[in-house]
Design an enzyme around this catalytic site. Structure first.
Site, PDB file in Angstrom:
ATOM      1  CE  LYS A  66      -3.655  -2.005   2.834  1.00 36.34           C
ATOM      2  NZ  LYS A  66      -4.626  -1.741   3.897  1.00 36.34           N
ATOM      3  CG  ASP A 104      -7.724   0.356   4.098  1.00 32.51           C
ATOM      4  OD1 ASP A 104      -8.437  -0.563   3.669  1.00 32.51           O
ATOM      5  OD2 ASP A 104      -6.480   0.370   3.986  1.00 32.51           O
TER       6      ASP A 104
END
Ligand code: ATR
Length: 280
Positions: A66, A104
């Site tokens: 990420k 997220d």
């Protein structure tokens, strides 16, 4: 021909994303398939460009890719992903551009909203100061929460609070050490655990016990393996409302799905699929 979607990560064998997205594609009658691929950080650039060249519909990125993805200059990160410092969703634009998003934090926000928890103006304690805490803290500060980040390593909590305070977001944010947790919780509305405490195989550990919690608190544990963490059990004993980490997983996936396809996915089915996979 089926359109391919995927998640890149390492390790990736236990990812629940393929089951969740394939269930959604099939329920919607879409001729698409979602697969997990093991990709090492040093191969990320080639893997993303390869996926784009092969006409993939979209990608998710997970540990340890990420943060790495933000270093790739051919990906255009949206402002939130840039602030969070991590990309978990890659969108291939129709005119060749590659965009990076982070869903997220939005997943966490939706999980709370789904449980009818008010975020704006609420006092939130976020335990942990890693990547997950960053995503959650940015999103909830944007939604107007009054946040305290507490962390075992105090400096990381102060650093995160400082970075978020530097942005013009409606919410307020402070940092603190773990020792302040008990007192902070007395006046808090929401506790969110983003630490690895309670996660398999350390299932007996918890950031707080029932004595430190109270019945007007919402306790949200982003750990979903095991499904009911010790923290959530302690919260129930204290009479607090509980929110499972499974919801964050499902909503972050649903947000990615919408970014790729423009279509609202079947949330309940995705949740059921993930729960079944976790219980298998
Ligand atoms: P992620 O990016 O997935 O959020 P991370 O950066 O490894 O993961 O962060 C894990 C978090 O769990 C950190 O806040 C860590 O605290 P430190 O910054 O002090 O390391 C926290 N954590 C892990 N084990 C812990 C423990 N035994 N007690 C308290 N906090 C713990």
């Amino acid at each position: 021909m089926k359109q391919v979607f995927g998640v890149f990560g390492n390790p990736i064998g236990h990812s629940l994303s393929p089951a969740m997205h394939n269930a959604a594609f099939s329920a919607l009658g879409m001729d698409c398939i979602y697969h997990a691929f093991r990709v090492k950080p040093e191969k990320l650039e080639k893997a993303i460009l390869g996926a784009e060249a092969m006409g993939f519909g979209g990608l998710n990125l997970t540990v340890p890719l990420k943060e790495e993805a933000l270093k790739l200059d051919f990906i255009k990160p949206d402002p939130l992903a840039k602030r969070i410092g991590a990309i978990n969703t890659v969108v291939f634009g129709k005119t060749g551009e590659i965009q990076g998003y982070n869903t997220d934090g939005l997943g966490a926000r939706q999980a709370l909203m789904n449980a009818a928890v008010e975020i704006e103006g609420s006092r939130v304690v976020i335990a942990g100061a890693g990547g997950a805490a960053r995503a959650v803290a940015f999103q909830l500060a944007a939604a107007g929460a009054d946040i305290t980040v507490i962390n075992r390593t105090e400096e990381r909590a102060f650093e995160l609070a400082k970075e978020i305070s530097a942005e013009t977001l409606p919410g307020k944010i402070n940092g603190a050490g773990l020792s302040g947790l008990k007192e902070l919780l007395q006046d808090a509305d929401i506790l969110i655990n983003t630490t690895t405490l309670g996660m398999h195989p350390n299932t007996d550990t918890t950031i707080a016990t029932a004595e430190e919690l109270h019945s007007s608190l919402t306790v949200f544990d982003i750990v979903y393996n095991p499904l009911e963490t010790r923290l959530l059990r302690e919260a129930k004993v204290a009479g607090a409302k509980t929110v499972s980490g499974v919801l964050m997983l499902v909503y972050q996936g649903a947000e990615a799905f919408k970014l790729w396809t423009g279509i609202e996915p079947p949330i309940e089915l995705m949740k059921k699929t993930v729960l079944e996979a976790l219980q298998a």
